[in-house]
Design a protein around this motif. Structure first.
Motif: not given
Length: 304
Positions: A69-70, A122, A129, A126-127
């Motif tokens: 995840q970025s 988030t 941030w 977490g999709q």
């Protein structure tokens, strides 16, 4: 113990070949049945059936899937905490499921001593941030630990400073609006203290929060981080404490440098040293199961 594994393809007699599993920890047979016991001239096979009863808890296990995840941190990520709280929809508030809301903290931007350290959060598992609207600490100060917990009708996040300040004591900051505003709180009165690592801050709930520092001090808050009392002033150990964890509101363990581990069984009223782990290394992380059982992970890659 009774395992029920669901497989999609592959061999059924390979235990790890499952996509979902149910684990019944205390199971027993409460009923038996049999069919097609008499011999006959067909291909019907004789079968037996069993009724299974089990005591709680019932565990549902799923295969783990990982994906990067970025986040946006420009330096090391030091700690992460998710809100493990489930709430029904009410008014204009949508359903809140476990691990939907989380926070991650870390070092400041590399090579930029004048920059403050960001906190990222988030609300989408977490999709996505985003950095909080405000940064809590002064320029050059890293954030070593974070915890988030239900607070009133919302949530509170607490972060800890991971950099020494020779002119000030240890410091935390808390926010009830996802980092739009922060309240800074000095912890104790001994200058130069700070929280060494991610495990140095632990919240059982809003009324039971513990923090350990680089000089062996243990602090406690019973009002969601607004005020703090000293439970142990480096008496049980003077070594740097890296982590603290409580099994409940009474039983807790803390560990740190010089192989040291300390324990309390009365909520921190009294802390005492237990036998050294034997790793001849720093205790980086600790997990307390009960008054007699705990796990520690050490800097030289061992578990005890």
């Amino acid at each position: 113990t009774f395992f029920v594994n669901q497989s999609e393809t592959g061999r059924k007699d390979t235990f790890t070949n499952y996509v979902r599993s149910w684990i019944l920890g205390k199971a027993y047979i409460n009923d038996r049945g049999a069919t097609d016991l008499a011999m006959r001239e067909t291909d019907n096979t004789s079968t037996m059936t069993f009724g299974i009863t089990a005591e709680p808890p019932l565990y549902r296990i799923f295969k783990k899937a990982t994906a990067r995840q970025s986040v946006g941190l420009a330096a090391a990520a030091n700690a992460i905490s998710f809100l493990n709280d489930v709430r029904c929809a009410s008014g204009s508030s949508p359903v809140q499921r476990a691990c939907k809301i989380g926070f991650v903290v870390g070092d400041g931007p590399t090579g930029s001593p004048s920059a403050t350290t960001d906190v990222y959060y988030t609300t989408t598992y977490g999709q996505a941030w985003a950095a909080t609207a405000a940064d809590p600490f002064a320029a050059g100060e890293i954030i070593s630990a974070v915890t988030v917990f239900p607070f009133g009708t919302g949530r509170r996040v607490i972060i800890a400073r991971g950099t020494t300040d020779v002119a000030n004591p240890a410091e935390i900051a808390y926010s009830d609006d996802d980092g739009t505003t922060w309240t800074l709180v000095n912890v104790g009165s001994t200058n130069g203290q700070f929280v060494q690592a991610a495990g140095g801050l632990f919240a059982l709930d809003q009324n039971n929060i513990w923090m350990v520092t680089n000089s062996g001090y243990v602090y406690y808050s019973e009002d969601a981080g607004v005020t703090w009392t000293t439970q142990d002033a480096g008496v049980a150990t003077a070594s740097t404490l890296w982590a603290v964890h409580f099994a409940d509101n009474l039983v807790g363990f803390a560990g740190g440098a010089s192989d040291d581990v300390i324990r309390t069984i009365d909520g921190g009223v009294a802390w005492s040293a237990v036998t050294d782990v034997g790793a001849t290394s720093t205790v980086n992380t600790i997990f307390a199961l009960n008054a007699q059982k705990a796990w520690v992970g050490t800097a030289n890659g061992r578990l005890y």
